[in-house]
Design an enzyme around this catalytic site. Structure first.
Site, PDB file in Angstrom:
ATOM      1  N   ASP A  85      15.111 -29.373 -29.730  1.00 29.57           N
ATOM      2  CA  ASP A  85      14.207 -30.252 -30.474  1.00 29.57           C
ATOM      3  C   ASP A  85      14.643 -31.707 -30.429  1.00 29.57           C
ATOM      4  O   ASP A  85      15.793 -32.035 -30.105  1.00 29.57           O
ATOM      5  CB  ASP A  85      14.063 -29.786 -31.924  1.00 29.57           C
ATOM      6  CG  ASP A  85      15.381 -29.817 -32.690  1.00 29.57           C
ATOM      7  OD1 ASP A  85      16.425 -29.482 -32.101  1.00 29.57           O
ATOM      8  OD2 ASP A  85      15.366 -30.169 -33.887  1.00 29.57           O
ATOM      9  N   GLU A 143      17.411 -28.373 -34.864  1.00 29.02           N
ATOM     10  CA  GLU A 143      18.695 -29.018 -35.141  1.00 29.02           C
ATOM     11  C   GLU A 143      18.515 -30.346 -35.859  1.00 29.02           C
ATOM     12  O   GLU A 143      19.389 -30.757 -36.636  1.00 29.02           O
ATOM     13  CB  GLU A 143      19.465 -29.229 -33.827  1.00 29.02           C
ATOM     14  CG  GLU A 143      20.912 -29.650 -34.011  1.00 29.02           C
ATOM     15  CD  GLU A 143      21.120 -31.162 -34.119  1.00 29.02           C
ATOM     16  OE1 GLU A 143      22.242 -31.584 -34.473  1.00 29.02           O
ATOM     17  OE2 GLU A 143      20.171 -31.929 -33.841  1.00 29.02           O
TER      18      GLU A 143
END
Length: 374
Positions: A85, A143
């Site tokens: 991400d 994350e």
């Protein structure tokens, strides 16, 4: 049967060729937008690439996390992980290349944090089929958001065996140097209470925002500790990062809040960090509540696998302390020493001009390849 028009069709994953030139592979990964919560398409593409090009790998899909493992019965297992991400796009997709100040750069959201690292890991996952140790590759989601939402939190609780190993490498941006351990992070809400009133008659109220002034004074005067651990210096930081309060221009606010972020050295526990912040603000008429927290991680550079990794990188490799927080903390909590190593300058992470030097991609790839083929 025709598709339900109320259900959007899932777009097939773009094809990724993990054996392509590392710059082309990075650009292809960057161009699959994957802001936190929207990692599915990239996870699909990574999974597909591993299944097609990695016959030596066991591939596991867990939500939008993709795990690939070898099972050769070797003495050691090394875990290599990277998050899929990114923070929100800021007009910096699709990716582009440019020449600047005598160097070539790949520009775009995620190039630095950390799709350059993901590209290096994906390339080596299909290439390193004869490594001198068993390998686990983890490409994970969420994350860049609260620690509780990070998929490694779920996996550590439900399938800790996926994270097990003798050593772990996180592909976080380090300019292709090594950054040991990481600092812990804690977010606290500091709230003041007052009495609402009309601003024209403030003497019948009590302004909560004004009660926060001493908090700001203490934070501004705070002198942060510098902790040296195993020869690496971690610089702590305690800062106000947000202020909220007030409902209208003619109302004395009855409550106001400062969000405080404390970044603490890895020789300090989260409990000790909270106690320290409370001590800094002791005596002030405020309420303090922790709403997010993650432990730090000690460097772990004195373990045998870490020494072998440093030896493979060569004597000229830069070794520093990790000044931010990364998921090395999660591995340390499981007893797995871990380091950060990947292409890209960490100071460029999350910036609108996020980019990665082409040279960094090649250096990181070649350095990790030496370790995995030593």
């Amino acid at each position: 049967m025709p598709a339900d028009p109320a259900t959007p069709a899932h777009t097939p994953a773009p094809l990724l060729d993990p054996r392509a030139d590392i710059v082309e592979l990075t650009a292809a990964i960057v161009d699959i937008e994957s802001v936190s919560g929207n990692e599915r398409a990239l996870a699909d593409a990574v999974e597909q690439a591993l299944r097609i090009h990695g016959p030596h790998l066991e591939v596991i899909r867990d939500g939008d996390t993709v795990i690939a493992r070898t099972h050769r019965g070797l003495d050691q297992r090394v875990v290599l992980a990277g998050h899929l991400d990114t923070v929100p796009v800021a007009g910096n997709l699709p990716s582009s290349r440019r020449s600047r100040k005598g160097r070539e750069e790949l520009v775009g959201r995620g190039t630095c944090d950390m799709k350059g690292g993901v590209a290096v890991l994906l390339r080596l996952a299909v290439e390193a089929d004869a490594a001198p140790m068993d390998l686990t590759w983890i490409f994970y989601d969420h994350e860049e958001v609260a620690a509780a939402d990070n998929s490694l939190t779920r996996i550590a609780a439900e399938h800790p065996e996926y994270l097990a190993g003798d050593f772990a490498i996180l592909g976080e941006p380090t300019s292709a140097g090594v950054e040991g351990g990481c600092k812990g992070t804690m977010k606290l809400a500091v709230t003041a209470r007052g009495v609402a009133a009309h601003s024209a008659r403030d003497w019948v109220g009590d302004n909560a925002i004004h009660h926060l002034a001493p908090v700001l004074q203490r934070l501004a005067a705070y002198e942060a500790r510098r902790a040296v651990i195993d020869g690496l210096e971690y610089r702590e930081a305690l800062n106000a990062v947000a202020i909220t309060g007030g409902i209208a221009g003619n109302v004395i606010p009855d409550h106001a809040r400062i969000d405080v972020n404390y970044r603490f050295a890895p020789d300090t526990t989260a409990a000790q960090a909270e106690a320290h912040v409370r001590q800094v603000l002791e005596g002030l008429d405020v309420e303090i509540e922790v709403f997010d927290s993650a432990e730090g991680a000690l460097p772990g550079l004195d373990t045998a696998p870490a020494r072998a990794f440093l030896a493979a990188l060569g004597d000229d490799v830069r070794v520093d302390a990790k000044q931010g927080w990364t998921d090395v903390s999660r591995f340390a909590a499981l007893g797995v020493p871990a380091v950060n190593f990947g292409p890209g300058d960490p100071l460029l992470a999350h910036t609108d001009d996020e980019h990665v030097p082409i040279e960094d991609l090649h250096r990181a790839l070649e350095a990790l390849r030496r370790f995995l083929t030593a």
